[in-house]
Structures are given as C-alpha cells and as structure tokens.
Design an enzyme around this catalytic site. Structure first.
Site, PDB file in Angstrom:
ATOM      1  N   GLY A  23       0.827  -1.204   0.000  1.00  0.00           N
ATOM      2  CA  GLY A  23       0.000   0.000   0.000  1.00  0.00           C
ATOM      3  C   GLY A  23       0.858   1.249   0.000  1.00  0.00           C
ATOM      4  O   GLY A  23       2.083   1.200   0.191  1.00  0.00           O
ATOM      5  N   CYS A  24       0.221   2.369  -0.218  1.00  0.00           N
ATOM      6  CA  CYS A  24       0.956   3.629  -0.338  1.00  0.00           C
ATOM      7  C   CYS A  24       1.531   4.051   1.015  1.00  0.00           C
ATOM      8  O   CYS A  24       2.738   4.298   1.136  1.00  0.00           O
ATOM      9  CB  CYS A  24       0.063   4.702  -0.931  1.00  0.00           C
ATOM     10  SG  CYS A  24      -1.572   4.850  -0.177  1.00  0.00           S
ATOM     11  N   TYR A  25       0.690   4.152   2.029  1.00  0.00           N
ATOM     12  CA  TYR A  25       1.210   4.493   3.358  1.00  0.00           C
ATOM     13  C   TYR A  25       2.280   3.489   3.799  1.00  0.00           C
ATOM     14  O   TYR A  25       3.341   3.882   4.295  1.00  0.00           O
ATOM     15  CB  TYR A  25       0.085   4.509   4.395  1.00  0.00           C
ATOM     16  CG  TYR A  25      -0.866   5.679   4.334  1.00  0.00           C
ATOM     17  CD1 TYR A  25      -0.422   6.993   4.432  1.00  0.00           C
ATOM     18  CD2 TYR A  25      -2.239   5.467   4.227  1.00  0.00           C
ATOM     19  CE1 TYR A  25      -1.309   8.066   4.417  1.00  0.00           C
ATOM     20  CE2 TYR A  25      -3.140   6.533   4.209  1.00  0.00           C
ATOM     21  CZ  TYR A  25      -2.673   7.826   4.307  1.00  0.00           C
ATOM     22  OH  TYR A  25      -3.554   8.872   4.301  1.00  0.00           O
ATOM     23  N   THR A  83       4.362   1.737   2.125  1.00  0.00           N
ATOM     24  CA  THR A  83       5.639   1.929   1.440  1.00  0.00           C
ATOM     25  C   THR A  83       6.423   3.071   2.076  1.00  0.00           C
ATOM     26  O   THR A  83       7.612   2.923   2.418  1.00  0.00           O
ATOM     27  CB  THR A  83       5.390   2.224  -0.058  1.00  0.00           C
ATOM     28  OG1 THR A  83       4.771   1.082  -0.667  1.00  0.00           O
ATOM     29  CG2 THR A  83       6.682   2.545  -0.778  1.00  0.00           C
TER      30      THR A  83
END
Lengths: 344, 344, 344, 344
Positions: B149-151, B153
């Site tokens: 996921g973005c967060y 990463t």
C-alpha cells in the site's frame, strides 16, 4: 549527441528543460549558467533532478564555454538574449531563445511593449519564430529561434486553421485565456503567492499584455492581412496549464469545421484535434508537449468557439524549445517528447 | 517483450500503469478489463493517453484472454484478485496485485480488517510482499506479488533502517502520515469532492486504518519481533503525494543516523537519502518512482524524526508494480521508471 | 466604543483584524499605520474591505496618534512592538501585540530564538500571555498582552487538559502540526509561491522552530514542571488552517478522556470539544474564532492522540487578539466573534 | 422575527443559508427538511454550525409544518419547488426558490432545457425573478420568488447597464464565465472530485447550458428586444467564486462607461463598481453578498470588456435569497448581509 548549454536555468522553464533533457537520448547538458546561483548544484535547487545530473552545477555565464556548445537555450528574462546571442551565433552555436527577445519582428513594436530599446535589431531578420506547426521549414534552416510565448502558442494553434482558410472574420477575434500561476515565473512576487493566487480567479492586463502583439503578428501571417484581436488573460489557481477560449465569426455555415481542423493538423505529432463535442482539460496535457483542440459552433450560430489547451511550461515553453532543437538538428521531432501527460 | 494484462484499469492506479507502460520499452499492454466500461477506448476515458494506445479499449474480464498474458496486474478493489489469481497462476501467468488482497500474510487478520473472509487463503503462502528494498530476492522467484500500500511503502522505507539495526524502541513507533486525495481513488464519494477536501486538512481513521496491520507486519519483519505502532493518516488538499513523518526513540546517541540510512539504501535505485538537514517535498517525487528520505534528531534528543515522501500512485502503487515486474522478468529494474519528477 | 489603533496593518493579520473589527459593534478603527503604504486607502490594498472603511488609509506610525487610542494592536514583524510598546503604555494605551515580542517570558531565550537582543526586557514582567482559556483573569488586569502564536494556540489547547490533570507523561510529548501557507505571511518569498507551495507537502524547521519555546513554556505552566516536546511543523497546500496532531502517553487507562476535555472547556465559548470519534477539519473553523478538538486513544493503547484545529489567522491571531480586547475592556467576550465558519 | 423554513438543506446552498441566517437578527430557522438526512442534527452534518443551531435537526418535509413558516426557501434540485410551492402559497407562506423551477417565464422553454414538463405552469405568472437590482419593486409585492442562478447573476449585472442604455450591439454578446467547483453542488460525481477538478481548467456545456436561456431572458428584458448571446462556462479549480468576462460591441466611443456603471449602481448596496482599470478577484467577494464589476475598453476599440465577480453561493444563491427575503418583509435590505469577504 547534441551538446547543450542553458543560460539562466533557475526559473521554471530552466528546470523544465532539464527535466525533459534528462530523458532525451541525443542531447547532453554541458553547461547551465546562473549569476545568482553559480556554484550551486542543480539538484540542490531542484530536488526532482536528484540522480539525473549528479555533476551539474550552475556556473557564471561565459561566452567561451557556451560557444563550445552546439546549441544554447536562453531561459532568461527579456534582454539577456539580446546581449549574448550575437556572440554565440558568431561562434557557430545555434540559439534557441525562450524569452521574448526575438519574437516580434518589428524592433519598434518590441521597444514599445517592453519599455526599452531592442538590443539586437540586426539579428531580427534572421530570427525564426519557432512555432513548428506554421514554420517548420524555416526552423530547419535557422540559426536563431524565438520560441513562442505560452498564450501565443495556445491562441495561434487554435485560430490559425480558421484564418488560413479565410473563414473567420479577422477583424473581430477574441482570445479569452486562462493561465496557471507558473506562467508568472519563479520570481518572488506578492501576486503569485499561494495565499494570493489560490482559491481565486482574476483577469489582468486587460488594457494590454505583452503577448497581444505576438499573437496578432502570428494571426496576421495566417490571415494574410490585418487582424482585430481582443486578448484577455486570466490568472487561474493551478500551477500549470493554459486554456484558451477563442471566439471567431465564421459566417459560412457550410464548412465542416471538425474536418478542417483535423486536416490542418493531420501530420502534426503535437497537436491533437479532439472529437467533435469535446472539452479539453488542461490536465490532459500536464507535463506533455501537446496542444489539444476542440472546435464548437454553439447553437449553430455564426460565432465559433475553439478550445485550445497546453502546458505552459512544455508546449508553451521548454517542450516546444526541444521540438525546435530536434527539427534544427535533423532529429526525430518527437525524440524525448513522447511521454504521456500526468493525470490525475 | 512482456505481454501485459490489466484487470480493472479505470481507476487511478490503472491509468497510471498505462501512463508508465506507454514508456516501457520491454512491455506491451495486450488487454485491459473493466466491467463497467467494456467497449470504451482507454483514451476516451483518459485523454492524456491519446496517441499512446490508439487501439486499446476496455474489455470484459476473461480468464482465457488474461491467462494468455505473461503478467496480469490487478488494479481493483479488494476481493477481485482473490477470485481470479488462482486461475491465472494455473495458466502460468504471473500476478502482480496492486490491491490489498495478498498483503497480509494472516488470513484471519485480513478478514478482521476487510470485513469479509479471505477469498484465497491457499495462495497466501506463496504470495510475496513486493517491497523490493526488503524483499528483492523473493520477488525474483515469485509467481504472485502483493504490491504494498501507499502508506506502508512510505512508512516502512523510513523506519526499516532503524529497526533492522536494532536501534529504535520498537514498542513506541508513530507514523503521522499525510496523503493526497487521489489515495482515496476515483470513486464518486462526497468526502473526496473538490469542495470538501480542498482548502482543508483532517485526520481520519484514527481508531484504526487498514494499512495499520500491513505496516505493522512489515516493521515486525524488520525488527525481528513485535512492534507498537500508532498510525494517524491525514487527508491533505493535494492530488498526489504521501508525506510520512515518523517518530522513533533511539536512545543510542552515538550512532550516525545519516550514514546508517545512506548505507542501507546505497544500492537502491529508487530510494534517495537526502543530505542531512533536508526536508523532502512530495512534489519532488510527483510522477516518479522514488522515495526520498531525510533523518533528523531534533535538538539532539532521543526522539528521531524520519521524513519520507513518495508519489502514492507511483512508488506507492503503479510504479512499484512495474519495478516488481522488471525484477520478476529479469529486466533492468529501472526500465521505464527512470524519468524525473514533475516540478513545479 | 473602543478606539482602536493598528500598527503594521498590511499583512494578513492586519487585514483580518480589519475584517473582524468591521463587524464589531463596540470598537472603531481610528488609525492604521504602515510605513510602506502610507497614504494608500486600506480598501485599495484589500478590496474585500470596500464599503467598510470608506475613509481609512494607512498612515505613518506616530506615537502621538496611536497614544490617543484606547488600544493598539501590533500586527508587525518581531522587534517593532519592542520599540513602541513602552511609549504607548506610558500614554495610557493598552497594547495587544500579535507579534512574538512578548510571548516568551525569558529575554535570553527570546534572544536565542530570534537572533537579536530582546528590545524591551523591562516590560516582560507585566506582559500577559493572551491565551484566555488558561489566563483569563490575568488578561482582565493587563496593560500589555502577547497574543499567542498560531501553532502554540492549537498545541496548547489540545495538550493543556492532559497536563493540568497530571495524566500525560510530560517528558515525551509530540506536536505534529500542519499549517496553511498564510501562516508564512504576505511577504514575497519563493517558498510561499503558489507554484512552490501548491500540490505539495513538506516539513520544515525540524531542527527547531521559534514556536517551540513558546509551546514549551505554556506546557510547563500547565504541567507544573519541565516538559519534553518534539515539534514538527509542516507546510500544507491550503491558505488558512492549522491542524495539530498531538501525541501523549497516558498510562492511566481508567480516565474518561472525553469527559476530561468536555469539563475543562465547558464554559469556554471558543473551544469546541467534538463528540468522541470525531476528526475535526480545518475548514470547519475557517474564518471563525474557534478551536475544535477531538481526543482519541487508538486501539486502547497508552498513546493518546489529540486533534486540534484552528484558523491560524483568527483563533491563531486576529480573532484571539479581539477576544483579548473584549476581555480587557469588560465587553462580552464573544462580541464581534460569533459568526460561523465559512464552509465549503 | 421572520419564521423561516428550508426545504432540502443538505446541499451547499442550504448550509450557506444556515450560515447567513445564524447572523440575521430578524430571522429564525424553524424547520429544515431533508428526506435523506431526517433526524440528523444540522451541526452533525456541518460542523461549522456547531454552537449556532444546538437544537436544529433535519426533518421529513411536511407541508403543514412548512406552511406555518412566514417564508420557505427551496434549496433543492429542480422539480421539488414545482411540487410544493402551490400548497405553501395557499397556506399564506412566501416562497423563495433557489432552484431553477421558476426562473424561466416560459414553461415550454423550461421543459426543453430541463428535460421534463414544467410542474407548476399556473404559478409562473406570479413568479418574480429575484434580481433586486433590476426587479426590486416587483419583489416587494411578490409571494413567489425565483432566485437567479449564479452565472445569470454575474452576467446580467455586468451587461444590463450597457443594454438598458441601448449602447451595446445586443446581437453579439459573449459571456465567458469561470466557476468554482461548488457550483456543481455537493452531489458525489466523478467530475467534481478533487483529483479530477483540481489543478485543471476546462470549458463545459459549450453546446448549451441551462443558464443560457435564463441569462438571455434577463438580457432581453434589459435590451427591450431579442439578444444574441454566446455563453461558455468553465470549471475552475477553486471552491467558490464566479468570474464573468463579458464582451459587447459598443460602437459609440463618446460614452463614459465608468460613469454609466457607477450611476446605474449608485444606490445599490451589493453592487460595487470598482475604479477604472480594476481587475476584480473572486476572493474579494468570498463569503460576501457582493458583485464587483470593472469595465474596460481595451486599446480604445469597439469591444468593451466587463469583468464581474460574485461568490456563487452568496450573491449567486443564498445571500441573494436573503436579500430577497429582506425586501419581501420590509426589512433593511442589508440586514445580516453586511459582513466583509474573507481574504485571504
């Protein structure tokens, strides 16, 4: 490999040149100058370039070093290219000027709009207006290219087909243009502050903007005669993008405007005539060297509305400058310029 | 040439995959599916792609067609990859899943956070967590990759060096994260409207966000034991970007944190440890597959602050997915991902 | 009718004072000074004020004229109030200083953070820190009021209840704060340009920001002893608003935090403790003199998260200044400050 | 005290009515209806209203309750006022409709543009178009008021002086209008998402927008005959604000346009004719019930450019509705509407 120099690379057109040149397989930046930032690494100033120019720093402008390049881009305020272009041309270096210095062919007109005498009137006869879609052959032969302004690029590409075809009433043209704030540059001015330009819209320069004579000059060329143009620029709360809404009377109701535009730009790699009924968004060209155009005839009336969008820093400046370089050096015109726009 | 399929390409990670793949010299999109948009050309939906995919249209998802690809990306809501991944793997197709379906290794934990039973628990043992900076060797051998996921990463890349080195108190970690609105996707929801999310800032999901167990799982791996993590995401009025501000107690005052981070990521092409004292901006990674990190020890105290920024749609999703594909197919890991960020 | 003078009214706190005072039924602006804009009408500079101050123009600062006012607000950079406050007090005029000049009670500390000697250390003993929610009685008696900074207002109002109650571990406090760009003022600086601060997020001043000692001073008062505070400010792409995300260890799991906050602020007209589970948005206080607060204990752990939002120009500056004026002059504390926030 | 009912108060014009009414000393909201949110407190939905309406919740629409009010505002999609207005009028309640239901005097034209039959054609003869600057006397006597649309307000106020004076060529009028995104309402639509509408500009509805016939109707009234109008609306990345750039041919070069506009609006409290040469910004009217206008004749040509800005939610909707209410009930027209705009 084209050896590139950049004068005045600290502004937005400078960093955009660097971004685009980093992907260009046939060009290499040899020198970039800035009086104020001499000694500073370009990626210290522009962290988006970290990893791309590990050894490049701003240096003091120096004609000898610049003259050793194949081409020098000026990404400077007006007046600078006037002072240096002659020496570089004498050194055999091509000059691609992103500033306004050589855009107007009439030195008197230039002096009137820029409030100072033209600094290199002797070079004007050979300066080529770098709008490839109307001037490609001349660009191929040029030594000195004046890259069009951002508004003029969007406005001319939208109106030229109508004028070349003799369809529009050239005496009553309107260009209602909206620009993102980066068009005002990276200089610290109150009007460009986030808290001033954000969440607001305003017109400016209604009495007369420096791009007016440039657009008029281009439209005259297309129309083959005098034109009457009202140009109203607006500051829009976005960073990049120009949206030109262009109005022209086209009394001939029989003409297929969609076909006219499609044919005019059929072989142009960087002009996209969108399907009938489209409303191009500026974000659809963000970061890309494209002008997207749609043509409308609302309610079937005589007034035709052309919508034309560009990224002011790409097709309106640095991308177009590279397009000129590609043409000038006999490279594939799309080299380094074929990436898609960033959306969302 | 890698033959690529994309399932569910109408969202932001889908269009971003297409944008990046358009520049990738060793991959070609063979099929892109969408139930709702079947028959629609991708460039009719995403005009930034006009000229790049002249013949590509969304089609109904179909295992046979997808199974003829070398790799299939899932850019779908959770649950979809559960249903299809097994068949594709059986057909010999690699699967790179951008959704949350295979990120958590524990099916029970997944069910708890996503409110439904895990749909393919049998595949979990072979699912590889696709964070190349901690998992590259496993990725090389994988058939099924769960793109982080973005967060997660941004948070993991910022905290992993401290935890791997055993320096941080793993029981008291804080990730105060700020995300652009595109992280909420392209679904029409009131909270993501321009007039709701613009000119405002708010935290959300403080009681518990789905990325919490994912970050915790990754940090446990790095710490070699349990961790205590407080994760507070915030919605920020920008389109792209994640800024993770990470807090960890590092009692050992003798360690050179700058050197630690630089060494940890010395050979990583997509992690940029900035000079000491830096404050990375999200715009410095806009559109680029980069995580920029800076590490601070304010006033020389025990609390270390790590700043970590990514573009949520690139290093936080589609770019990282392509990075995984490059690794998986033995290509240069940077292929198609080396362009500079768009600034301004 | 309170006769009001304003020194340095060209910045954002100045125009905000004028906006709020235009609605105040018991105050009248008699004089507003600005060296740079002397002679310019206030509504020529701030067109939102057209019709509200038809006869008001900026004038040269002049102690005699200012000394004829009942109260003078300083909306100036630091250092100006140092020079003038003494004379005004001597003339019997109350001083409400929106700058940092009298916020720190320790002149040495002030000199350290502001890089110059304190200009009026003799006035420090009587300077009252103008946070009504903790200091109302002192404000009533004051002659010289230091209006708190924007970050300090949001951070203190969020943490004070926990510290006063002795519940939080005062040695490990964190204030992760996000501010709109107007907090940087109306000065022309590159970092505050729309094209620089827009569509991006960054931390700044992690090594030490001038509001750190101010927040620490206030928290010490509440805690009754030393505190350990890490303060990380962030620049957020919005014009107005501060979102403080505050972290504190509260080991006592038996305390009802919601009740604690509600009781602490039960009689405060300008602090709104939102229902349990809320996530206050900065836009919910845009233009209004309110601090909205929510308190969370994520996953039932020891770390408590307090969310506190204000409009930096209102409760974080000019609104709070008027609140102080109302208290000082025995007026209804809400006079002229009771309007609702502008949403959307 | 005017007893107020609001139908459909969950949208932006609804919350804006509540914000403005909270400050109105002679009006009190007795009932606000919403089918979808019945039972929900208004301040649970709109936290900016916390403290202002402690006891107000949305209720099911009910003619009896609404009919007990002195006036009912419709802040609804079109069609709703058609269904309810007749019953309310019969109950002796005044109706102020913010929707489009009664704006067009011709039911057939309405049906054509709104794609459904007009639901209350019998009420059309008594419906009064609520633009006080052209219709004040009729408003005083009205029972049923159609509040003008946002674009029509900005466009008419800018063009009416030229048309009433018979100066403009009424056959060739252009309204190039730019609107903030809140004009599209609070409905969840992809096109209004932050990530879609942000950082971009586009025209829309060039072929024909529903406000076109409304503007045309108003201009006909002013011109005393048919008009030819091209109207191009644009979506602009800001929340509030309309900027109308209006073009009209005024062949008579002898007329003093500045004086004409100043005289036309000399006694209008909510129209501000700015000094010659001005460029009004939308932010100068944010939150305020004002239309600011500037008139230009670029380069002394025949084409006159009028710049007209409003806040679409205030003078373009809810503020104008209250202005109508004040007139209707014999109150001071400025009551509750005299606050200054929020800038920055």
């Amino acid at each position: 490999m084209v050896k590139v120099g950049i004068v005045g690379g600290t502004g937005y057109t400078g960093v955009e040149l660097l971004r685009l040149l980093a992907q260009h397989p046939q060009a290499q930046v040899a020198v970039i100058t800035s009086r104020s930032e001499a000694g500073v690494r370009v990626d210290a100033m522009y962290p988006n370039l970290r990893g791309h120019y590990p050894d490049l720093a701003f240096s003091e402008p120096d004609v000898a070093t610049l003259g050793a390049c194949d081409v020098v881009f000026f990404a400077t305020p007006h007046g600078v290219a006037h002072a240096l272009a002659g020496d570089l041309l004498a050194a055999g270096t091509k000059v691609i000027d992103l500033s306004a210095d050589f855009r107007l062919q009439d030195a008197t007109e230039w002096a009137k709009w820029y409030g100072q005498p033209h600094g290199a009137p002797d070079l004007l006869p050979e300066a080529v207006y770098g709008l490839p879609e109307v001037n490609r052959e001349a660009i191929k032969q040029a030594r000195l290219i004046a890259v069009p302004g951002c508004y003029p690029t969007a406005a001319q590409l939208g109106l030229v087909p109508l004028l070349e075809a003799g369809l529009a009433d050239a005496t009553q043209l309107i260009a209602d243009c909206k620009s993102g704030v980066s068009g005002a540059g990276r200089g610290a001015s109150v009007g460009s502050l986030f808290s001033e330009a954000g969440e607001s819209m305003k017109a400016y320069g209604v009495a007369g903007h420096r791009h007016l004579p440039e657009i008029r000059q281009g439209l005259r060329r297309a129309a083959g005669g005098e034109v009457g143009l009202t140009f109203v620029p607006h500051l829009t709360p976005m960073i990049r993008g120009i949206h030109a809404t262009l109005y022209a009377n086209v009394a001939d109701q029989s003409v297929d405007l969609q076909a006219l535009f499609e044919q005019r730009y059929a072989s142009e790699p960087f002009v996209d005539v969108m399907p009938a009924g489209s409303h191009p968004e500026t974000r659809s060209v963000r970061g890309a060297n494209v002008c997207r155009i749609a043509v409308h005839r609302p309610q079937g009336g005589d007034l035709v509305v052309v919508l034309s969008v560009i990224d002011n820093l790409v097709k309106g400046a640095s991308g177009q400058a590279l397009q000129n370089m590609n043409i000038l050096f006999g490279l594939d015109e799309q080299l380094g310029l074929s990436h898609a726009a960033l959306l969302p």
